[in-house]
Design a protein around this motif. Structure first.
Motif, PDB file in Angstrom:
ATOM      1  N   LEU A  46     -35.241 -63.543 -26.224  1.00  0.00           N
ATOM      2  CA  LEU A  46     -36.201 -62.466 -26.433  1.00  0.00           C
ATOM      3  C   LEU A  46     -36.193 -61.623 -25.158  1.00  0.00           C
ATOM      4  O   LEU A  46     -36.568 -62.102 -24.085  1.00  0.00           O
ATOM      5  CB  LEU A  46     -37.601 -63.027 -26.691  1.00  0.00           C
ATOM      6  CG  LEU A  46     -38.737 -62.018 -26.847  1.00  0.00           C
ATOM      7  CD1 LEU A  46     -38.489 -61.091 -28.026  1.00  0.00           C
ATOM      8  CD2 LEU A  46     -40.079 -62.743 -27.019  1.00  0.00           C
ATOM      9  N   ILE A  47     -35.726 -60.392 -25.258  1.00  0.00           N
ATOM     10  CA  ILE A  47     -35.582 -59.555 -24.081  1.00  0.00           C
ATOM     11  C   ILE A  47     -36.335 -58.239 -24.267  1.00  0.00           C
ATOM     12  O   ILE A  47     -36.754 -57.905 -25.370  1.00  0.00           O
ATOM     13  CB  ILE A  47     -34.101 -59.280 -23.735  1.00  0.00           C
ATOM     14  CG1 ILE A  47     -33.433 -58.418 -24.817  1.00  0.00           C
ATOM     15  CG2 ILE A  47     -33.338 -60.587 -23.556  1.00  0.00           C
ATOM     16  CD1 ILE A  47     -32.028 -57.942 -24.437  1.00  0.00           C
ATOM     17  N   GLY A  48     -36.472 -57.508 -23.167  1.00  0.00           N
ATOM     18  CA  GLY A  48     -37.142 -56.220 -23.210  1.00  0.00           C
ATOM     19  C   GLY A  48     -37.617 -55.843 -21.832  1.00  0.00           C
ATOM     20  O   GLY A  48     -37.695 -56.683 -20.928  1.00  0.00           O
ATOM     21  N   LYS A  62     -43.360 -59.561 -24.140  1.00  0.00           N
ATOM     22  CA  LYS A  62     -42.610 -60.806 -24.357  1.00  0.00           C
ATOM     23  C   LYS A  62     -43.465 -62.050 -24.092  1.00  0.00           C
ATOM     24  O   LYS A  62     -43.506 -62.970 -24.921  1.00  0.00           O
ATOM     25  CB  LYS A  62     -41.364 -60.830 -23.462  1.00  0.00           C
ATOM     26  CG  LYS A  62     -40.424 -59.651 -23.670  1.00  0.00           C
ATOM     27  CD  LYS A  62     -39.181 -59.753 -22.814  1.00  0.00           C
ATOM     28  CE  LYS A  62     -39.462 -59.724 -21.316  1.00  0.00           C
ATOM     29  NZ  LYS A  62     -40.100 -58.457 -20.858  1.00  0.00           N
ATOM     30  N   THR A  63     -44.135 -62.079 -22.950  1.00  0.00           N
ATOM     31  CA  THR A  63     -44.967 -63.244 -22.641  1.00  0.00           C
ATOM     32  C   THR A  63     -46.158 -63.327 -23.577  1.00  0.00           C
ATOM     33  O   THR A  63     -46.616 -64.424 -23.921  1.00  0.00           O
ATOM     34  CB  THR A  63     -45.425 -63.206 -21.166  1.00  0.00           C
ATOM     35  OG1 THR A  63     -44.266 -63.312 -20.320  1.00  0.00           O
ATOM     36  CG2 THR A  63     -46.353 -64.366 -20.849  1.00  0.00           C
ATOM     37  N   ASP A 122     -39.758 -69.327 -20.320  1.00  0.00           N
ATOM     38  CA  ASP A 122     -40.220 -68.011 -19.887  1.00  0.00           C
ATOM     39  C   ASP A 122     -39.623 -67.690 -18.519  1.00  0.00           C
ATOM     40  O   ASP A 122     -40.043 -68.253 -17.507  1.00  0.00           O
ATOM     41  CB  ASP A 122     -41.751 -67.994 -19.823  1.00  0.00           C
ATOM     42  CG  ASP A 122     -42.317 -66.586 -19.641  1.00  0.00           C
ATOM     43  OD1 ASP A 122     -41.529 -65.660 -19.367  1.00  0.00           O
ATOM     44  OD2 ASP A 122     -43.540 -66.420 -19.779  1.00  0.00           O
ATOM     45  N   ILE A 176     -37.143 -66.092 -22.773  1.00  0.00           N
ATOM     46  CA  ILE A 176     -37.343 -64.751 -22.236  1.00  0.00           C
ATOM     47  C   ILE A 176     -36.536 -64.685 -20.945  1.00  0.00           C
ATOM     48  O   ILE A 176     -36.617 -65.592 -20.113  1.00  0.00           O
ATOM     49  CB  ILE A 176     -38.830 -64.493 -21.906  1.00  0.00           C
ATOM     50  CG1 ILE A 176     -39.683 -64.484 -23.171  1.00  0.00           C
ATOM     51  CG2 ILE A 176     -38.982 -63.175 -21.152  1.00  0.00           C
ATOM     52  CD1 ILE A 176     -41.179 -64.449 -22.873  1.00  0.00           C
ATOM     53  N   HIS A 185     -34.603 -61.771 -17.950  1.00  0.00           N
ATOM     54  CA  HIS A 185     -34.148 -60.459 -17.502  1.00  0.00           C
ATOM     55  C   HIS A 185     -32.705 -60.488 -17.007  1.00  0.00           C
ATOM     56  O   HIS A 185     -32.057 -59.447 -16.924  1.00  0.00           O
ATOM     57  CB  HIS A 185     -35.051 -59.936 -16.373  1.00  0.00           C
ATOM     58  CG  HIS A 185     -36.237 -59.168 -16.865  1.00  0.00           C
ATOM     59  ND1 HIS A 185     -37.451 -59.760 -17.125  1.00  0.00           N
ATOM     60  CD2 HIS A 185     -36.395 -57.858 -17.175  1.00  0.00           C
ATOM     61  CE1 HIS A 185     -38.310 -58.851 -17.554  1.00  0.00           C
ATOM     62  NE2 HIS A 185     -37.696 -57.693 -17.594  1.00  0.00           N
ATOM     63  N   LEU A 188     -37.669 -56.448 -27.585  1.00  0.00           N
ATOM     64  CA  LEU A 188     -39.031 -55.982 -27.747  1.00  0.00           C
ATOM     65  C   LEU A 188     -39.256 -54.793 -26.819  1.00  0.00           C
ATOM     66  O   LEU A 188     -38.837 -54.809 -25.664  1.00  0.00           O
ATOM     67  CB  LEU A 188     -39.994 -57.119 -27.389  1.00  0.00           C
ATOM     68  CG  LEU A 188     -41.449 -57.029 -27.860  1.00  0.00           C
ATOM     69  CD1 LEU A 188     -41.519 -57.022 -29.385  1.00  0.00           C
ATOM     70  CD2 LEU A 188     -42.245 -58.208 -27.311  1.00  0.00           C
ATOM     71  N   GLU A 215     -32.489 -56.359 -33.305  1.00  0.00           N
ATOM     72  CA  GLU A 215     -32.203 -57.800 -33.281  1.00  0.00           C
ATOM     73  C   GLU A 215     -30.818 -58.025 -33.866  1.00  0.00           C
ATOM     74  O   GLU A 215     -30.285 -57.175 -34.584  1.00  0.00           O
ATOM     75  CB  GLU A 215     -33.252 -58.562 -34.103  1.00  0.00           C
ATOM     76  CG  GLU A 215     -33.317 -58.130 -35.563  1.00  0.00           C
ATOM     77  CD  GLU A 215     -34.525 -58.712 -36.282  1.00  0.00           C
ATOM     78  OE1 GLU A 215     -34.874 -59.867 -36.002  1.00  0.00           O
ATOM     79  OE2 GLU A 215     -35.096 -57.995 -37.132  1.00  0.00           O
TER      80      GLU A 215
END
Length: 252
Positions: free
Chosen positions: A34-36, A42-43, A176, A208, A210, A225, A233
């Motif tokens: 899950l990235i963004g 995200k959290t 996370d 999650i 980066h 996200l 996706e």
């Protein structure tokens, strides 16, 4: 078969939608990302999945069980465990005892047995010590079992947090920002560790992250996200080459 199905998940704080109509499906055994950009929500999604927040709308189905709106401890017992971007260890406790904390849901004994040190207490303690040491060996932490958690190097504290999460015997492990604060060598080692956990514990993992090198190296599928909504996706390579994703990150 799906391990996690999330549909139409939304939550607002002070009238502002932090997550809006979020959806995601993760298959059993999948390594999903899950990235963004920062502040994308995200959290908040992780907090919704683990019961820290209750969603305003939507549903969360874990391995065919509806866990929407349940308490954190109930969700953990149902099979979701997590780590945190800012490491949350019991720093004054030993490395071994940190892992044993995660084992208590599955190795209970009564308060009376604990106070009076009945045989059941010693049997359960022995079982927990043995299981905790097995997990520590997986992460090459068995030699530091008696150390204070706060005395471990940063990279090993990250590993200890994952070991403690695995001690709860989860079906789905949420990570996370596991590479936050790590140098390139530590990140490469972490990638190997995550693969090992997935393959040897038959674990489904959602992370999650980066660090795009880590994401592209281990994740099979991604959800992006942005401003609380799903931007796109799909398969990792396709998503990372999507102009929408590139624009979102460049505009961060």
């Amino acid at each position: 078969m799906s391990m996690l199905e999330v549909k139409n998940l939304s939550i607002a704080f002070g009238g502002l939608k932090a997550v809006d109509d979020f959806h995601m499906t993760i298959e059993k055994g999948q390594l999903y990302g899950l990235i963004g950009p920062n502040g994308a929500g995200k959290t908040t999604v992780f907090n919704l999945l683990t019961g820290v927040y209750k969603p305003d709308t939507g549903s969360i189905i874990l391995d065919e069980e509806n866990i929407t709106g349940k308490k954190t401890i109930e969700i953990n017992r149902a099979g979701i465990a997590r780590t945190f971007q800012n490491i949350r260890l019991f720093k004054d406790m030993s490395v071994l005892d940190n892992v044993k904390v995660g084992l208590h849901n599955h190795h209970p004994y009564s308060t009376v047995a604990g106070i009076f040190r009945f045989p059941s207490y010693y049997r359960v303690e022995k079982e927990m010590n043995e299981r905790a040491m097995e997990l520590l060996k997986v992460f090459d932490l068995d030699q530091e079992a008696g150390f204070k958690a706060s005395n471990l190097p940063y990279g090993k504290q990250r590993k200890l947090e994952i070991a403690r999460a695995l001690a709860t015997d989860p079906k789905l492990l949420l990570l996370d920002e596991p590479a936050a604060g790590m140098n390139p060598n530590e990140t490469a080692e972490l990638m190997n560790t995550i693969r090992f956990v997935r393959d040897n514990f038959h674990m489904t993992i959602l992370l999650i992250e980066h660090d795009m090198k880590l994401v592209s190296g281990i994740c099979e599928k991604l959800t992006v996200l942005n401003f609380g909504q799903v931007l796109t996706e799909g398969k990792t390579a396709d998503v990372l080459n999507d102009p929408q994703v590139i624009t979102a990150y460049l505009g961060e």
